[in-house]
Design a protein around this motif. Structure first.
Motif, PDB file in Angstrom:
ATOM      1  N   ALA A 104      -5.285  -7.918 -10.836  1.00 42.91           N
ATOM      2  CA  ALA A 104      -5.580  -7.842 -12.202  1.00 42.91           C
ATOM      3  C   ALA A 104      -4.235  -7.832 -13.597  1.00 42.91           C
ATOM      4  CB  ALA A 104      -6.588  -7.199 -12.737  1.00 42.91           C
ATOM      5  N   GLU A 105      -3.827  -6.694 -12.526  1.00 42.19           N
ATOM      6  CA  GLU A 105      -2.521  -6.110 -14.241  1.00 42.19           C
ATOM      7  C   GLU A 105      -0.842  -7.557 -13.623  1.00 42.19           C
ATOM      8  OE1 GLU A 105      -2.170  -2.669 -13.222  1.00 42.19           O
ATOM      9  OE2 GLU A 105      -3.771  -1.843 -14.779  1.00 42.19           O
ATOM     10  N   HIS A 106      -1.019  -7.497 -12.476  1.00 47.93           N
ATOM     11  CA  HIS A 106       0.385  -8.185 -12.622  1.00 47.93           C
ATOM     12  C   HIS A 106       0.169  -9.568 -10.989  1.00 47.93           C
ATOM     13  CE1 HIS A 106       2.178  -4.360 -12.931  1.00 47.93           C
ATOM     14  NE2 HIS A 106       1.478  -3.973 -12.357  1.00 47.93           N
ATOM     15  N   PRO A 107       0.439 -11.280 -12.455  1.00 46.38           N
ATOM     16  CA  PRO A 107       0.440 -12.330 -11.161  1.00 46.38           C
ATOM     17  C   PRO A 107       1.244 -12.491 -10.669  1.00 46.38           C
ATOM     18  CG  PRO A 107       1.350 -12.344 -13.612  1.00 46.38           C
ATOM     19  CD  PRO A 107       0.534 -10.642 -13.723  1.00 46.38           C
ATOM     20  N   GLU A 108       2.091 -12.221 -10.258  1.00 48.17           N
ATOM     21  CA  GLU A 108       3.218 -12.096  -9.274  1.00 48.17           C
ATOM     22  C   GLU A 108       2.515 -11.242  -8.025  1.00 48.17           C
ATOM     23  OE1 GLU A 108       5.081  -8.339 -10.769  1.00 48.17           O
ATOM     24  OE2 GLU A 108       3.856  -9.955 -12.155  1.00 48.17           O
ATOM     25  N   VAL A 109       2.251 -10.671  -7.935  1.00 48.34           N
ATOM     26  CA  VAL A 109       1.252  -9.940  -6.515  1.00 48.34           C
ATOM     27  C   VAL A 109       0.180 -10.766  -5.609  1.00 48.34           C
ATOM     28  CG1 VAL A 109       0.134  -7.864  -6.002  1.00 48.34           C
ATOM     29  CG2 VAL A 109       1.685  -7.590  -7.396  1.00 48.34           C
ATOM     30  N   ALA A 110       0.145 -11.182  -5.047  1.00 51.34           N
ATOM     31  CA  ALA A 110      -0.691 -11.729  -4.608  1.00 51.34           C
ATOM     32  C   ALA A 110      -1.167 -11.154  -3.737  1.00 51.34           C
ATOM     33  CB  ALA A 110       0.776 -12.673  -3.263  1.00 51.34           C
ATOM     34  N   ALA A 111      -0.883  -9.678  -3.181  1.00 45.52           N
ATOM     35  CA  ALA A 111      -2.236  -9.715  -1.562  1.00 45.52           C
ATOM     36  C   ALA A 111      -1.798  -8.204  -1.604  1.00 45.52           C
ATOM     37  CB  ALA A 111      -2.061  -9.715  -0.206  1.00 45.52           C
ATOM     38  N   VAL A 112      -2.535  -7.320  -1.472  1.00 45.69           N
ATOM     39  CA  VAL A 112      -3.075  -5.705  -1.829  1.00 45.69           C
ATOM     40  C   VAL A 112      -3.495  -5.089  -0.491  1.00 45.69           C
ATOM     41  CG1 VAL A 112      -3.927  -3.402  -3.183  1.00 45.69           C
ATOM     42  CG2 VAL A 112      -2.990  -5.779  -4.710  1.00 45.69           C
ATOM     43  N   CYS A 113      -3.048  -4.339  -0.095  1.00 49.92           N
ATOM     44  CA  CYS A 113      -4.009  -3.736   1.314  1.00 49.92           C
ATOM     45  C   CYS A 113      -3.581  -2.227   0.983  1.00 49.92           C
ATOM     46  CB  CYS A 113      -3.255  -3.595   2.725  1.00 49.92           C
ATOM     47  SG  CYS A 113      -1.791  -2.792   2.472  1.00 49.92           S
ATOM     48  N   GLY A 114      -5.145  -1.550   1.806  1.00 47.87           N
ATOM     49  CA  GLY A 114      -5.279  -0.225   0.496  1.00 47.87           C
ATOM     50  C   GLY A 114      -5.133   1.194   1.503  1.00 47.87           C
ATOM     51  N   ARG A 115      -4.931   2.421   1.676  1.00 45.79           N
ATOM     52  CA  ARG A 115      -4.458   3.173   2.442  1.00 45.79           C
ATOM     53  C   ARG A 115      -5.272   3.444   3.617  1.00 45.79           C
ATOM     54  NH1 ARG A 115      -3.059   9.196   0.543  1.00 45.79           N
ATOM     55  NH2 ARG A 115      -2.560  10.534   2.715  1.00 45.79           N
ATOM     56  N   GLN A 116      -5.623   3.812   4.709  1.00 46.04           N
ATOM     57  CA  GLN A 116      -6.512   4.283   5.805  1.00 46.04           C
ATOM     58  C   GLN A 116      -5.956   6.244   5.804  1.00 46.04           C
ATOM     59  OE1 GLN A 116      -6.370   2.409   9.264  1.00 46.04           O
ATOM     60  NE2 GLN A 116      -5.323  -0.035   8.529  1.00 46.04           N
ATOM     61  N   VAL A 117      -7.345   6.231   5.720  1.00 47.35           N
ATOM     62  CA  VAL A 117      -7.152   8.305   6.244  1.00 47.35           C
ATOM     63  C   VAL A 117      -8.522   7.950   7.781  1.00 47.35           C
ATOM     64  CG1 VAL A 117      -8.566   9.693   5.148  1.00 47.35           C
ATOM     65  CG2 VAL A 117      -7.792   8.187   4.239  1.00 47.35           C
ATOM     66  N   ALA A 118      -8.294   9.395   8.483  1.00 45.86           N
ATOM     67  CA  ALA A 118      -8.582   9.621  10.090  1.00 45.86           C
ATOM     68  C   ALA A 118      -9.737   9.633   9.705  1.00 45.86           C
ATOM     69  CB  ALA A 118      -7.469   9.991  10.896  1.00 45.86           C
ATOM     70  N   ARG A 119     -10.561   9.442  10.398  1.00 44.18           N
ATOM     71  CA  ARG A 119     -11.673  10.028  10.666  1.00 44.18           C
ATOM     72  C   ARG A 119     -12.344  10.958  11.417  1.00 44.18           C
ATOM     73  NH1 ARG A 119     -15.472   5.599  10.938  1.00 44.18           N
ATOM     74  NH2 ARG A 119     -14.047   3.681  12.115  1.00 44.18           N
ATOM     75  N   SER A 120     -12.956  12.296  10.988  1.00 45.67           N
ATOM     76  CA  SER A 120     -12.794  13.537  11.545  1.00 45.67           C
ATOM     77  C   SER A 120     -13.359  13.178  12.949  1.00 45.67           C
ATOM     78  CB  SER A 120     -14.129  14.089  11.046  1.00 45.67           C
ATOM     79  OG  SER A 120     -15.857  13.304  11.129  1.00 45.67           O
ATOM     80  N   GLY A 121     -12.673  14.798  13.879  1.00 45.59           N
ATOM     81  CA  GLY A 121     -12.774  14.609  14.896  1.00 45.59           C
ATOM     82  C   GLY A 121     -11.727  13.781  15.898  1.00 45.59           C
ATOM     83  N   ALA A 122     -10.783  12.632  14.532  1.00 40.58           N
ATOM     84  CA  ALA A 122      -9.757  12.301  15.269  1.00 40.58           C
ATOM     85  C   ALA A 122      -8.191  12.736  15.611  1.00 40.58           C
ATOM     86  CB  ALA A 122      -9.254  11.333  14.226  1.00 40.58           C
ATOM     87  N   SER A 123      -7.825  12.762  16.975  1.00 40.19           N
ATOM     88  CA  SER A 123      -6.999  13.916  17.535  1.00 40.19           C
ATOM     89  C   SER A 123      -5.807  13.798  17.177  1.00 40.19           C
ATOM     90  CB  SER A 123      -6.506  12.508  19.046  1.00 40.19           C
ATOM     91  OG  SER A 123      -5.639  11.791  18.985  1.00 40.19           O
ATOM     92  N   ALA A 124      -4.706  14.515  17.900  1.00 38.19           N
ATOM     93  CA  ALA A 124      -3.708  15.129  16.456  1.00 38.19           C
ATOM     94  C   ALA A 124      -2.719  13.444  15.981  1.00 38.19           C
ATOM     95  CB  ALA A 124      -2.805  16.504  17.035  1.00 38.19           C
ATOM     96  N   LEU A 125      -2.811  13.289  17.542  1.00 38.75           N
ATOM     97  CA  LEU A 125      -1.520  11.795  17.210  1.00 38.75           C
ATOM     98  C   LEU A 125      -2.524  11.279  17.057  1.00 38.75           C
ATOM     99  CD1 LEU A 125      -0.344  12.217  21.099  1.00 38.75           C
ATOM    100  CD2 LEU A 125       0.781  12.280  19.431  1.00 38.75           C
ATOM    101  N   GLU A 126      -4.251  10.956  16.765  1.00 43.69           N
ATOM    102  CA  GLU A 126      -4.018   9.766  15.736  1.00 43.69           C
ATOM    103  C   GLU A 126      -4.473  10.006  14.161  1.00 43.69           C
ATOM    104  OE1 GLU A 126      -8.530   8.472  17.236  1.00 43.69           O
ATOM    105  OE2 GLU A 126      -8.136  10.074  18.048  1.00 43.69           O
ATOM    106  N   ARG A 127      -4.374  11.110  13.575  1.00 39.27           N
ATOM    107  CA  ARG A 127      -4.609  11.729  12.184  1.00 39.27           C
ATOM    108  C   ARG A 127      -2.366  11.956  12.085  1.00 39.27           C
ATOM    109  NH1 ARG A 127      -7.907  13.651   9.758  1.00 39.27           N
ATOM    110  NH2 ARG A 127      -9.192  14.077  11.584  1.00 39.27           N
ATOM    111  N   MET A 128      -1.878  11.737  13.139  1.00 36.04           N
ATOM    112  CA  MET A 128      -0.550  11.910  12.589  1.00 36.04           C
ATOM    113  C   MET A 128       0.340  10.458  11.948  1.00 36.04           C
ATOM    114  SD  MET A 128       2.328  13.800  15.029  1.00 36.04           S
ATOM    115  CE  MET A 128       1.184  15.290  15.091  1.00 36.04           C
TER     116      MET A 128
END
Length: 307
Positions: A104-128
């Motif tokens: 909405a704010e920048h007409p030159e932006v074609a695409a945006v992706c979001g941040r992923q947050v690990a599920r509760s119970g994820a292993s240490a390596l998954e979370r890392m």
């Protein structure tokens, strides 16, 4: 902006109710929600209809990471196309607001992706892995950043993403058929065409995978095969360096935390990922029956034989 949310599904009965409920309670409302269902064996389609989504049924063997999303986009009415996977749960009610704000704010932006947050119970390596791949700082990326970022310049994910429809159409939509990385391929096209893409860390979804070693191998085989098919990307940047950097960062964190028990798992995962990726890059030399066994998507290779 009118927002069309597109969600490919297969047997999503467990995840879909919470996902659709959270989408209906966003601060910025979706104009429509399209659920593309690949002949689920459970109540996925019924749940989607009950919760106000439009269901687009397809044959299971017809699913394609690029083609299926293109088909849904062709039936969507929005000028912003938001793609989510069935197992990506909005962390809060501001997901769509934050995800579409750069568009909405920048007409030159074609695409945006979001941040992923690990599920509760994820292993240490998954979370890392999730924390290293999806840091808390937002990032605007364009062609001027190629030398600094390398292959990370093209890193993007359709787990949670938004596309300006005009730009999406201008670069020819997602490639199809494609076995993996449809999001990375179109992002490279955007950047090479002069657009900007954004990693928006304020748009958060809860999402992580618990892959076993066999699944890690097969997933990385598909990534390698996709990059071999679209080898023009590798003329701009190589992928291996980022994988090595990730493993080094993970190892450093495990050593700092004294998590000795996770180190053998990290080494095993790194080995099977690299082996799968290298074999994927070499797929033309591998017999078709072995490609199907090595891949997460045997149906793709059946379609590839017909090309």
């Amino acid at each position: 902006m009118r927002i069309s949310v597109i969600i490919p599904t297969l047997n999503a009965e467990r995840e879909l109710p919470a996902l659709l409920d959270r989408l209906h309670h966003q601060t910025v409302k979706a104009y429509e929600i399209l659920v593309v269902d690949s002949e689920s064996d459970d109540r996925t389609a019924a749940i989607a209809r009950e919760k106000g989504a439009k269901v687009l049924p397809i044959k299971r063997e017809a699913f394609d990471h690029g083609g299926t999303r293109n088909m849904a986009a062709s039936q969507a009415a929005g000028d912003v196309l938001v793609f989510l996977t069935q197992d990506a749960l909005p962390e809060d009610e501001r997901l769509l607001e934050a995800l579409t704000q750069p568009l909405a704010e920048h007409p030159e932006v074609a695409a945006v992706c979001g941040r992923q947050v690990a599920r509760s119970g994820a292993s240490a390596l998954e979370r890392m892995t999730v924390e290293l791949n999806y840091p808390p700082e937002p990032l605007y990326k364009s062609l001027k950043d190629l030398k600094r970022l390398g292959i990370k310049l093209f890193y993007f994910t359709n787990v949670c993403s938004a596309y300006r429809r005009e730009a999406f159409e201008a670069v020819g939509r997602f490639p199809e058929p494609i076995i993996s990385n449809e999001d990375m391929i179109i992002t490279a096209k955007f950047i090479l065409a002069g657009y900007t893409v954004v990693y928006q860390s304020q748009a958060r979804v809860i999402h992580s995978h618990r892959y076993n070693l066999r699944q890690q191998f097969r997933r990385n085989f598909d990534i390698g095969a996709s990059l071999r098919i679209h080898s023009w990307i590798l003329k701009h940047a190589k992928a291996e360096g980022q994988g090595v950097k990730l493993v080094k960062n993970q190892m450093s964190q495990l050593l700092r935390n004294g998590d000795w028990l996770s180190i053998p798992r990290l080494v095993s995962e790194a080995a099977v990922k690299y082996l799968g990726y290298r074999l994927g890059l070499s797929f033309p030399a591998i017999p078709m029956f072995l490609r199907k066994k090595m891949s997460m998507h045997a149906f793709f290779w059946r379609r590839w034989q017909q090309l």
